[in-house]
Design a protein around this motif. Structure first.
Motif: not given
Length: 403
Positions: A1-25
């Protein structure tokens, strides 16, 4: 398989961003930044947020036109049609990802040292290896862990805000022992805290409705984390002397100890371990997706091997492994301030190219389908992109001048 699996919606994408920003900062760089600017750390947070927001709007628009895992690379390539410029962008983002991951892994070791006497470098290396394994296992597991860990780290920040809210009037937010230089220097360090929004675009090929979802996730992530940053910074300097924070390897544990005693310090120390673990995981994910994207056959920035997807796990396993291996040498620098500064420099170079890319594409592709358009325009000219370009250049000059 040459494509990635689409698993993320808006909530998951926001949580990824928030989690990354908060942890690093907050959990990784608060002490270092407060040590150079004192109570005016609150002003530095606001300044860094304003600068990040300008470039964040450029990312949001570009991600709505080109929703690809290669993110920054494809934006610059489409704008300039010059492989060398696009390759510099890819190298800069890859470098930023692995260096940042190393910095946050070192922060994890700093918080762990509150509980046990451990060799910081070896623990940081172990964390990188462990999160590389989780990254390989699959985006579904990574997403579940990210949701859990982000919830824990946000709870920790809300505790700090609650503890310090009664003392906000005591905070000397205009205290700047090193003057304007200290405020700007702290803003430069804190800029490391906002690297997460630029990495959200690398999840585009695993996100549903990416042309709309990714821009929204970028804007929401910056807004949510800025509010939390300012309130936590206010609480920190209201309760603990800025010099104490500057010397501490676990600054939020110091703040919690004032409000809750030893129990508070222990609780925040544990939460910080979850937070920094979460950030290393997300950095490993987003950086490996970038490497996967720019290694596709149509680009050949890196060998095509790194664009291969594991048949059962559906993750770019070779890219995952290389990103983990590249992170480890930077851990051995064993200096969070130095490592974060290097990550910032690479990030700012990429930000310059991304803002210029948007400015050019506004004229060369004015009719391109856009799920989002940055505000404040004069004709086709994006004023926010101009602001993002100038502020990014300014911080680069500042960093080089103070090296």
């Amino acid at each position: 398989m040459s494509t990635l699996r689409r698993e993320l919606g808006l909530l998951e994408a926001v949580v990824y961003g928030v989690g990354l920003i908060l942890g690093a900062g907050i959990y990784a760089i608060l002490g270092e930044a407060t040590g150079v600017t004192g109570g005016s750390i609150v002003v530095s947070f606001l300044l860094a947020a304003a600068i990040a927001s300008l470039t964040g709007l450029s990312y949001a628009e570009l991600a709505s036109i080109f929703p690809k895992a290669e993110g920054d690379y494809i934006y610059v390539r489409k704008a300039f049609d010059r492989e060398i410029i696009a390759d510099v962008t890819a190298f800069g983002r890859l470098s930023m990802g692995v260096i940042s991951s190393a910095a946050v892994a070192l922060a994890f070791s700093g918080y762990l040292s509150v509980f046990v006497d451990v060799p910081s470098v070896l623990i940081a290396v172990f964390l990188v290896v462990l999160m590389t394994g989780v990254n390989f296992w699959g985006i579904e597991l990574s997403t579940k862990l990210n949701l859990l860990f982000t919830g824990i780290e946000v709870a920790g920040l809300l505790i700090i805000i609650w503890i310090g809210s009664g003392s906000w009037g005591d905070a000397q937010v205009l205290q700047a022992p090193n003057g304007l230089f200290g405020v700007v220097n702290a803003s430069f360090l804190i800029f490391f805290a906002y690297l997460g929004f630029g990495s959200i675009v690398n999840l585009a090929e695993e996100t549903e409705g990416a042309t709309v979802t990714i821009p929204r996730a970028i804007i929401l992530s910056i807004g949510i984390t800025t509010v939390l940053y300012v309130l936590v910074g206010l609480s920190a300097v209201a309760l603990v002397d800025w010099q104490v924070l500057g010397r501490s390897a676990s600054p939020l544990a110091e703040v919690a100890a004032v409000g809750w005693g030893p129990f508070g310090a222990t609780a925040l120390g544990v939460i910080a371990l979850f937070s920094t673990t979460n950030t290393v995981l997300i950095l490993q994910i987003s950086t490996s997706r970038l490497l996967y994207g720019v290694s596709k056959s149509e680009y050949h920035v890196f060998p095509e091997t790194f664009s291969r997807v594991h048949p059962s796990r559906q993750t770019p396993h070779y890219a995952v492994a290389l990103v983990g291996l590249l992170t480890i040498p930077f851990v051995f620098l064993d200096d969070i301030g130095l490592v974060a500064g290097l990550a910032n420099l690479m990030l700012l170079i990429v930000f310059v190219l991304v803002n210029v890319a948007l400015l050019k594409l506004r004229y060369s592709r004015p009719d391109a389908d856009r799920g989002f358009r940055a505000p404040l325009n004069v004709g086709q000219l994006s004023l926010t992109a101009v602001g993002g370009l100038l502020t990014s250049l300014g911080l680069i000059v500042f960093y080089i001048a103070t090296w």
